[in-house]
Enzyme design. Structure first.
Site: not given
Ligand code: AGP
Length: 599
Positions: A2, A27, A75, A101-102, A472, A476, A479, A495, A594
């Site tokens: 958050c 966030r 969040w 936040n936490g 990756e 991308k 997500e 396989h 994020k």
């Molecule tokens: C990034 O596109 C992703 N949403 C996510 O996997 C991110 O890379 C992951 O949460 C790690 O975050 P960080 O690099 O801030 O530790």
């Protein structure tokens, strides 16, 4: 995770809080709220949904006059997104309000205890226990109250707290969740991240775990949990607010892809000028720990470091590493990769590793973040603030960082000849131009996105570094466009998973590795024979691939180690255009945040 903000000063607080929450929406954005203290009364306004719902509800803040307040964008972790579960939460009397936040891990025990003392809970959140605990401990001194609270609660928190009994201050404290204190002229701030306060001040305190900040209009005093005053240097932020704004682009994600060439140059340039990293002790082995996209960089790191140094490298996702009792010795170099530097699982894994005496090398983007502070050595990826939830420029600079680390290790081993050092250095300095060349292909990439944005499922396949790249590219795409996607080692597909390939299935074949190109051609033919549509990514000159792929995007020739750098920009743009065509919320994808500062 958050976002929390707080303001105390001479201006109307509500508009400033709303502005700060806007900068923190990346966030978490499933609900938002603010509490304003005015004439000894706390008024709370909070609602489910995006920040704009709150903004409209309080007419941009005009309906909540007052010069002290706290705010929150959520969040959800405990309790669904709803008005009542939104923050701020208040004590029953309404005299205390808190934003958090936490995660309070022992909140059920605390809730049970407080209920037995007659407290009534109205929400499903863990945070509400803080509001009632504050009421329970309150002895007229908010600072002492918060000190007692943090001795009781377990878990992670960044807290902002106000009380109508002490209407001239905000109390803030953090543990394992980020919190920055902003120092203004006749006004002071708290926020989960720097962009929220940068418009008002560049001077900050980056407080440590369990340090308590007492903010009044005239100043900020820091205390430890024994209520002893402590001193902290002022940290002056050296980037400006425009870096945290869209600058005319439609999305932060697109802006941040456009910034990749400069970000990579910022990361490699100074080190190549000053000389590669000094490696004090050659490790017997290395562990690379990260989450998500950073983990995918770790896999690239494994391939490159092992090739260049023959040092064994294990790569692990942090949430697994921390519980699998890894074999670590003092000769293990543990590399922790994190854009935010606040990912809970990665922090926990770092701490597990540190207990064994291993050296921790952090590759981090946010200066002064928890991982940066807890690492023995830090290599900052100078990407600047990355706002879009889906990482792009930070990923690209992390790639550059692992290349620099690999070359530095090779040099420390005495195996990097002067000619090699020149050649690799020259090639690293070419990467920004290669990335720019990919950006110049954006119309062609957009064309392919327009052909395939309705795909039900997409498979990415690759071998060697192209497999790491496929991971990756797949992440991308899924997500931000919500299309199901999987990445497979191209040799592994047969396989089992190849049974899912049917007429029209989109397969993105990443074939930039010259040494594995023929193998990839065979894998493309395998899936084509089962009806797949293949979009290939290949190195310029390998036009033979056009004989079997339905479409090809080319990257410029570069050292095989470095092909992920330009190639990932292609895949990021492909995901961006697909998501855009599908009308997705590109900068704030559903369910995501994020930086995942909860486990
Ligand atoms: C990034 O596109 C992703 N949403 C996510 O996997 C991110 O890379 C992951 O949460 C790690 O975050 P960080 O690099 O801030 O530790």
């Amino acid at each position: 995770m958050c976002g929390i903000v707080g303001y105390i000063g001479q201006q109307q607080a509500a508009p400033i809080l709303l502005d700060g929450l806007k900068k923190l929406e990346y966030r978490g954005y499933d609900s938002a709220g603010i509490a304003i203290l005015n004439k000894d009364t706390i008024t709370v306004s909070k609602t489910k949904g995006r920040l704009k719902n709150l903004y409209n509800m309080i007419d941009g803040g005009n309906k909540l006059p007052g010069t002290i307040g706290i705010g929150h964008t959520r969040w959800a972790t405990h309790g669904e997104p709803s008005d009542i579960n939104s923050h701020p939460h208040t004590s029953t009397s309404g005299k205390i309000a808190v934003v958090h936040n936490g995660i309070i891990e022992n909140y059920m025990d605390l809730k049970e205890y407080l209920t037995s003392k007659g407290y009534c809970f109205v929400s499903e959140t863990d945070t509400e226990v803080i509001a009632h605990l504050a009421d329970y401990y309150y002895n007229g001194n908010l600072l002492e109250t918060i000190a007692r609270i943090i001795n009781k609660v377990e878990g992670s928190y960044a807290l902002g707290l106000i009380s109508s009994d002490q209407p001239d201050r905000i109390i803030a404290v953090r543990k394992d969740s980020p919190l920055v204190v902003g120092l203004g002229e006749g006004e002071n701030f708290i926020a989960s991240d720097i962009p929220a306060i940068l418009k008002y001040t560049h001077n900050t305190y980056l407080i440590e775990d369990k340090e308590i900040a007492v903010l009044t209009q005239d100043g900020v005093t820091l205390y430890n949990t024994d209520i002893e005053e402590i001193h902290r240097e002022i940290f002056t932020v050296d980037w400006d607010i425009s870096a945290a704004e869209k600058g005319g682009y439609e999305h932060f994600m697109f802006k941040e892809i456009m910034e990749e060439p400069q970000s990579v140059l910022n990361t490699v340039g100074p080190i190549l000028r000053q000389g590669l990293l000094t490696i004090d002790k050659i490790p017997d082995c290395m562990h690379i720990i990260a989450c998500g996209s950073a983990y995918h960089v770790g896999i690239v790191g494994k391939y490159v470091i092992e090739s260049l140094t023959r040092i064994p490298v294990e790569v692990d996702i942090a949430s697994e590493y921390r519980y699998r009792n890894p074999i670590i010795t003092e000769n293990t170099l543990v590399v922790v990769i994190s854009q935010s530097g606040e990912t809970a699982d990665t922090i926990a894994a770092l701490r597990e590793a540190k207990k064994t005496g291993a050296k921790i090398f952090g590759i981090v983007n946010v200066v002064g973040s928890s991982i940066a502070r807890e690492s023995d050595e830090v290599l900052y990826t100078l990407a600047g603030p990355e706002i879009a939830v889906a990482t792009t420029k930070a990923y690209s600079t992390q790639l550059a960082a692992v290349y620099l680390l690999a070359l530095s290790l090779r040099k420390a081993l005495g195996q990097l000849t002067p000619n090699e050092e020149k050649r690799y250095g020259r090639e690293l300095l070419r990467l920004p131009n290669l990335i720019s060349a990919m950006i110049e292909q954006k119309d062609k990439i957009q064309y392919y996105a327009s052909r395939y944005y309705n795909a039900r499922s997409v498979f990415f396949i690759g071998r060697g570094l192209d497999y790491a790249l496929s991971l990756e590219g797949s992440l991308k795409l899924k997500e931000i466009s919500y299309i199901h996607s999987e990445a497979y080692g191209a040799g592994e597909l047969k396989h089992g998973t190849i049974s899912l390939i049917e007429n029209g299935t989109l397969v993105i074949a990443v074939a930039t590795q010259e040494a594995l190109f023929e193998k990839m051609m065979n894998n493309i033919k395998e899936v084509k024979a089962r009806g797949a549509v293949v979009l290939a990514v290949a190195t310029e000159g390998n036009t033979k691939i056009e004989e079997c792929a339905d479409g090809v995007l080319y990257i410029p020739k570069t050292d095989p180690f470095f092909t992920p750098s330009p190639a990932i920009t292609l895949l990021q743009l492909f995901a961006y255009y697909v998501a855009s065509l599908r009308g997705c919320d590109i900068d704030k994808p559903r369910n995501l945040a994020k930086s995942v500062t909860v486990e």
